[in-house]
Design a protein around this motif. Sequence first.
Motif, PDB file in Angstrom:
ATOM      1  N   ASN A   1      42.826  33.753  47.463  1.00 22.38           N
ATOM      2  CA  ASN A   1      43.032  34.045  46.060  1.00 22.38           C
ATOM      3  C   ASN A   1      42.412  33.004  45.135  1.00 22.38           C
ATOM      4  N   THR A   2      42.582  31.736  45.475  1.00 22.55           N
ATOM      5  CA  THR A   2      42.078  30.696  44.570  1.00 22.55           C
ATOM      6  C   THR A   2      40.563  30.536  44.663  1.00 22.55           C
ATOM      7  N   SER A   3      39.974  30.975  45.764  1.00 20.56           N
ATOM      8  CA  SER A   3      38.511  30.823  45.881  1.00 20.56           C
ATOM      9  C   SER A   3      37.857  32.192  45.820  1.00 20.56           C
ATOM     10  N   ASN A   4      38.565  33.096  45.187  1.00 20.93           N
ATOM     11  CA  ASN A   4      38.254  34.516  45.229  1.00 20.93           C
ATOM     12  C   ASN A   4      36.840  34.906  44.809  1.00 20.93           C
TER      13      ASN A   4
END
Lengths: 214, 180
Positions: free
Chosen positions: A154-157
Amino acid sequence: MLNYIWLSLIVIGIGVAVIKDLSQPADPAADTRYPMLTKVTNDGIVGSAKTAVTLAIGLIGIMAMWLGVMKIAEEAGLISKLASLLRPVTTRLFPDVPADHPAMGAMIMNISANMLGLANAATPLGLKAMEELNKLNKKIGTATDAMCTFLVINTSNVQLIPATVIAIRAAAGSANPTEIIGPAIVATSISTVVGVATVKLLAKIPAYKRQLEA
Amino acid sequence: MGILLTIIQTASVIAIPAIVLFIVVYGAIKKVKIYEAFVEGAKEGFNVGVRIIPYLVAMLVAIGIFRAGGAMDILSVLLSPITSLIGMPAESLPMALMRPLSGSGALGVMSEIINTHGADSIIGRMVSVMMGSGETTFYVLAVYFGSVAVNKTRHAVAAGIIADLVGILASVWLVNLIFG
């Protein structure tokens, strides 16, 4: 780790403000003697606390909306269909989650929404996925391997269309506002691959493993 | 390129209505009691919103203190010798630091840099790619873990930060490679 980051942000933040205020010669025209500390209080502490609640409250409506739509999709069998479609990928990424578990479908929906840049839909779907993942959690309050992997994805999506960025570039008179799409996709793909590899590697560290045991 | 821009703008407008329409109609065809199902699912919305408040307050206040005190400028100065080594203009450093901390903050920094240096300058392109390829990691951590009351985040934070760092480095490298 979050504990140390949290402590550092607060200590460094206030520390720098104090140093700046003390090193500045007192300006008799200013209405306050400690401008940076005043800013820390007003914007940093009071303002941010208010923003946090505004954000959370603002999320309630859209959250209810997507959770409702998700419930329809779930009962219609769409979520499990989606999950079985991507089974080869998801079972490798999340070996601890059963292939037909609702968490899989919710995670796929969240990742798709993120890829399309649908921020309004992505967060509610992601939180739904977390709730489903938490049903598999044997130690409530501690993140499972699957949760960590999902968070990093999610954070490096990978975002296919950074619509806001393109809009700002177009407004600033760029000759080619969309030219950044290609490099952005490649950059975020690299960060996702490295992120997933890192999260898988770190999960093997004994200290992290022990936290999962009761 | 004008066509691509039109497609993107159209797609982002119709995506949400299209998804909602598809799911509702599909549910009706599958004989789901769609209204009841919707309300049943939507009930949870309020609880989730309230549950994340303490996590969000904790995260945003810490980041707010850090930003308001002016620590960001000092960090930029401290890090500038390293960034110049990898071909990263010093002006884009605040963007790299802000991206994982605050979405609106990063948007502000990006707009400011684009207005100062121009959207088609190397720096303008670099911050655009950073904005488009990054995510507000700390917001996601707070909200996602907060919604299920997870306090022990284990290796998620470290992996998230490493992924952010790699994303920034990749942005710098790609922009220098393509537009440099």
